[in-house]
Every structure is written in C-alpha cells, then in structure tokens.
Design a protein around this motif. Structure first.
Motif, short mmCIF file in Angstrom:
data_model
loop_
_atom_site.label_atom_id
_atom_site.label_comp_id
_atom_site.label_asym_id
_atom_site.label_seq_id
_atom_site.Cartn_x
_atom_site.Cartn_y
_atom_site.Cartn_z
N ASN A 94 0.82 -1.21 0.00
CA ASN A 94 0.00 0.00 0.00
C ASN A 94 0.86 1.26 0.00
N THR A 95 2.01 1.20 -0.64
CA THR A 95 2.90 2.36 -0.71
C THR A 95 3.32 2.60 -2.16
N VAL A 96 3.13 3.83 -2.60
CA VAL A 96 3.62 4.25 -3.91
C VAL A 96 5.05 4.75 -3.72
N VAL A 97 5.99 4.12 -4.40
CA VAL A 97 7.40 4.52 -4.32
C VAL A 97 7.81 5.10 -5.67
N ILE A 98 8.32 6.32 -5.64
CA ILE A 98 8.75 7.01 -6.86
C ILE A 98 10.22 7.35 -6.73
N PHE A 99 10.97 7.06 -7.78
CA PHE A 99 12.38 7.46 -7.83
C PHE A 99 12.59 8.31 -9.07
#
Length: 603
Positions: free
Chosen positions: A386-391
C-alpha cells in the motif's frame, strides 16, 4: 456519493413512522449528532471504518436531556393512573440505543404499514449502506507515498536505464516491480524542479526559474527576468496532503527558499509547518563524517519517520544531495570502480576529460543502497503493498561529472540531456510490474497525482499546471494536455545556456532564445566557472522533430517555418496564461567581460 447516505437512511426511518417530530424534541444545548454519516477514523494507530459509531459509543452514557423530559412526563402520567402517550423517540434517545435495539424498534414501529411500504424502506436502507462502498474513491484506502529525488542524476545513470557500468540493483528491482517512464522531464536545474514539485506549477507562474542564490552575469546582452523564492502559500503540496490526513516528512535538500539544506531552517519557528511538513530531518551535508553526501543520514531520518507513522498514511520526501558535485562516496566503493578501470577523480568538482569517474559511479551505487534500505523497511513493516514509491532526479547530469550522450548537452541546458531524467514508479496492485510508459511527463505532474491518490485538493485559488499521472500508472487512460513548457529567462553560462523558453508538442520541440545564444560547437565543458560556448548576440529560434531526431542534431526552423509559427503561437499563449516575466536589454553590455558575475568582480 457518500453524502446521499444520511438522506436515504433518514427517509427509510420516516417511512416507518419512527422519526416524526424529532426536531421539536431536540435540545439546542447539545451538539448535533451526525449518527448516519459514514466516516473513516484513525484510532490507536490504525484506520477503521465505523458504521453508526456515535450510537455504539453512547450505549453506556446517561440519558440525554430530551429523554429525561419524556421520563418525567411518564412519571406524572403514572401518578394520574392513566396510560403514557407513546411518542416518537428523539435523536438523543436514539443516540443512547445500541444498534441492535435501534433496528429492533425500527422494525416494530412499522408493523402496521402495508407490506409494500415495509419492503421499500429496507431497500433504501440497504442502498444507503452499500452505495457509498461501491466505486467511491473517498472510501479507497489512501496509499503511503515515498518520493525519492536524486540530485544531478542524469537519464542514463542507472542499470535499468541501460547503464552497464554502474551497479544499481535496488532501483533496478523497483523498475522490474513497477513502471519505467522513458520520456520523463524535469527543469534544467535544481531549484525550479523542486519548486514545480511542491507547487504543481510551471516556473513561469511561480517565478522560480533558476537556482536560488546563483549570481547573474553583470554585462551580458540581457538583464535576466526577476527571480523569486517559493513562498509557503505556493509550495503547498505537503499542506494539501496533511489536510487529506497524511503525516508529512522531509529530509535532505530544500533549495526552494532561504537555504539549500532543510535542517538549518528547523531553527525558525513554524517555518516548515507553513509549508505543511510535520517532520524535518536533522541531516546536514556538512555534518558528514563518512563523506557519503549524507545518503545514510537522510535514509536514517526517513526510516525513523516511516516507523513512527506506520499506522497512518504518510508522505516521505527523501531529498538526496547525491550524485551532485563535489563528489563524495565511501572509499571502498570508489576502489571497487577503480579496480574496474575507471579513473579516480582528480578534483571533487570533476573534470570533463575524466568522466565517468570511479567516484561518480560509487556515489550512485551508494545512493542505490539507501533506496534498498527504504524498500526493505517497507517490506519488514508490511507496508509495501500500500505504498507508492517514486524514484527520479531533479535534472540532467553535470557536464563535468557525467556524459549524457547520445542526448545533447547536460544539466542547465535547454536540450534533452539537461531536462531528461529517470523515473520509476512502483505501486503493487495498480502499476503493472515491468511496464514502461512513453508518454512525456514532467515533475509538475506529481502534485495533481498525489491529490488524486490521497483524495486531497489544492487550496482554493491555487491553479495546478500539471496533470494526474494515475491514468498512466494504472494504464486506464491517457493525459488530456497536448504540450509541455519551460521558461528559463536567465543565464547559466558554465552549462551553456542563455535566457530562453521552449515548448514540446507532439514530438516537436521549439526553443526560443530571447537575445543571445552560446555556440558550443567544438568546445568541451570548462573545469572552472567560465562560459561554455561562444556568445552569439541576437534572438534565435530552433526547431527539432524528436520523433525522427531524438538527439537534436538537425535544426528545422528554416525548413519548416509553418511549424515554427504554430509552436511560437502556442508558446506565446502560454506566456500570457502564466504571467511569464522576460529578460530586458542590458545597457551595460560589454562583450569583453559579459559573463562576469558579482562574485567574480569582488574577487
């Protein structure tokens, strides 16, 4: 449409003849009880959806004043040996009932109603309970958001972007588990990109079009347009998320106002609260005993923040200093790349003749290790799904440190090497693993994207220039806009840029230089803060078809004048919409020392 739920339930109760004159028995001294509103609560560190929570929690409370009045009437009637008249319960009496008694009375109150009317309220009640749960974005679980921003990492600095020399297993895994954007853009330099991220607005609108604190040349042909810092009322991304129920945290680089580093600004009371941040880390680049550009310190700050808020939706802005010069990396990693045949940098600032250096690749690998620690913690806490991770990165790589070839130029320039950045997004269950997207995106898009993910909204009067990327992430649709814009009416002479504005539409890119141009033909980026390129006075327009010429080698401005006119018209309309400011003619122009800055004059 959850707001229909109270009306439906109340209608059902009225049809059963149970509500009647509840308003006459209300006590104005007591606050209204919104017992029929479906709402999400955060309690004891976890989010639960509560149905009729007010009634349940009042089962053990004393009878309210309205109920006491009914009891007193009953006592007086009993003394006179006559039956007590039956009257509808007030809302305060119903608040004292548990759900079981509430619905039992609801059923018996309508026993004399014809059967068709008995069924209808039940259907209404069922619709009221179920309708908001079907397709309602307000009931969708809010995802956590982790935004990791590298500093001066060019488009080709990762293994997943095709770099075979550097080791980035964690970011590569992130790409394998999510979506990689092949045409992701940022501003040419740091401060404008961060301002676009925090405001959701173009630099032409915010006035942040160059690095905060960068000196302008004194005797150039043009006087740059006025530059401003990003005020809290404009940089309100974290405010929006906090109002949507998120805990908000930041560690590392700031550089949109007052200071490049976030930590020193914590000493100013209320400074970051105005920008919407609940937590700001203590990391300072100058307090960096391990000489790793504070990658470990920033990561530690954000790990603590995530653990502290693991039971609540959170937004973690992980703002790294790496791999920006001066180059600093753990020596063991530097030696690893020296052993592979890469030179160790002879100067912390980098030399074009040495790129890529062992120090540069060591910085990237160490940054990747920090990303790995964040991903591992999300797995450990059970938060990954349930986590959006953006790099991503804030601009292209620095020309003295990294080579952006085959794309043209590098950081600070208006060409593709200066504005192309890596972008990887993982969101399990929503973003298809191993997918790619070739739709052009910009850092300005993250504000509306986070609003769509969180259910939040920008403050009234705050116009968003970006567009939510959620349709692209979930492959459920496309974007509505037709063009991306940049406005950089200032000089960055050591990166080869003079004041300009440019637009990208349907694969065509037009660059409009306002009054001069730096021709870098046959030159290499300088090691010192001197101009990169030969100054050519006079306005200039360039046109490129990026579909056929992605590396901007053929200027088609002369061959396609109708396309120049069309894109220039689009650009001018955008200037009007954003209130763009422009450079002016410099009466002090001196060709012999045009590039001299105030700092150089003082020296």
């Amino acid at each position: 449409m959850p707001h229909i739920f109270p009306w439906l339930l109340k209608t059902a109760v009225r049809l059963c003849g149970w509500v009647g004159s509840e308003r006459r028995h209300s006590c104005r001294r007591n606050r209204p009880i919104h017992s029929t509103v479906l709402r999400a609560q955060q309690e004891q560190g976890s989010r639960v959806v509560c149905w009729l929570q007010r009634q349940e929690c009042r089962r053990s409370e004393p009878v309210q004043p309205g109920a006491r009045n009914v009891q007193q009437r009953a006592s007086r009637a009993s003394d006179k040996n006559r039956p007590v008249p039956t009257r509808p319960a007030t809302r305060f009496q119903r608040a004292a009932l548990g759900p079981t008694t509430f619905f039992k009375r609801l059923g018996t109150a309508g026993r004399n109603i014809p059967k068709p009317l008995k069924v209808f309220p039940g259907l209404l009640l069922a619709a009221a309970l179920l309708f908001p749960m079907v397709g309602s974005p307000s009931l969708e679980k809010q995802p956590n958001i982790v935004f990791i921003l590298a500093d001066d990492l060019g488009w080709n600095g990762l293994g997943c972007q095709g770099n075979k020399d550097v080791s980035t297993p964690n970011i590569d895994r992130l790409a394998a588990q999510g979506m990689r954007f092949t045409h992701a853009y940022a501003e040419p330099q740091c401060s404008p990109t961060r301002a676009a991220f925090l405001s959701g607005q173009w630099g032409a609108r915010t006035g942040v079009h160059k690095v905060i604190g960068e000196k302008d040349p004194l005797f150039a042909p043009l006087v740059p347009a006025p530059m401003c810092e990003l005020p809290p009322q404009t940089g309100n991304l974290a405010v929006m998320l906090r109002q949507a129920g998120y805990a908000t945290g930041l560690s590392g680089k700031w550089h949109v106002a007052n200071n490049a580093f976030a930590a020193p600004l914590k000493k100013r009371p209320g400074y970051f609260d105005a920008y919407g941040f609940d937590f700001v880390g203590d990391c300072l680049k100058i307090q960096n005993a391990e000489l790793d550009k504070s990658v470990d310190a920033i990561t530690n700050d954000m790990l603590d923040f995530i653990v502290q808020h693991k039971h609540h939706p959170f937004f973690a802005f992980v703002a790294h200093f790496s791999p920006h010069a001066p180059m600093q990396a753990p020596q063991a990693l530097v030696e690893k790349y020296v052993a592979k045949g890469f030179k160790k940098s002879s100067t912390p600032g980098g030399r074009f003749s040495e790129i890529p250096t062992a120090d540069y690749y060591a910085m990237i690998e160490h940054l990747d290790a920090g990303v790995g620690r964040l991903l591992a913690k999300l797995d450990e806490l059970g938060l990954a799904t349930n986590t959006v991770v953006i790099f991503s990165s804030d601009n292209g790589g620095m020309n003295r440190v990294a080579n952006m070839a085959p794309k043209r130029m590098a950081k600070g320039a208006s060409y593709e090497g200066g504005i192309s950045v890596p972008l990887v997004v993982r969101w399990p269950g929503h973003v298809q693993a191993g997918s790619t997207c070739d739709t052009p995106t910009h850092t300005v898009d993250w504000y509306p994207t986070f609003a769509a993910l969180s259910g939040g909204a920008a403050p009234a009067g705050h116009k968003l220039d970006g567009e939510s990327l959620r349709p692209l992430l979930e492959q459920s649709g496309t974007l509505k806009r037709t063009a991306l814009f940049w406005h950089v009416p200032s000089y960055t002479v050591n990166y080869g840029r003079t004041p300009c504005s440019f637009v990208l539409q349907d694969g065509w890119k037009l660059i409009h230089y306002f009054g001069d141009f730096l021709d870098v033909t046959g030159q290499t980026p300088p090691d010192r803060n001197v101009p990169f390129g030969k100054l050519v006075p006079g306005p200039r327009t360039e046109l490129y078809n990026l579909k056929d010429d992605p590396y901007e080698t053929h200027d088609l401005a002369t061959a396609r004048p109708e396309k120049v006119i069309a894109l220039q018209t689009v650009l001018e309309a955008w200037w009007q919409d954003t209130g763009a400011k422009f450079p002016t003619k410099n009466p002090k122009y001196d060709a012999a020392r045009w590039w001299t800055s105030p700092r150089a004059e003082a020296e």
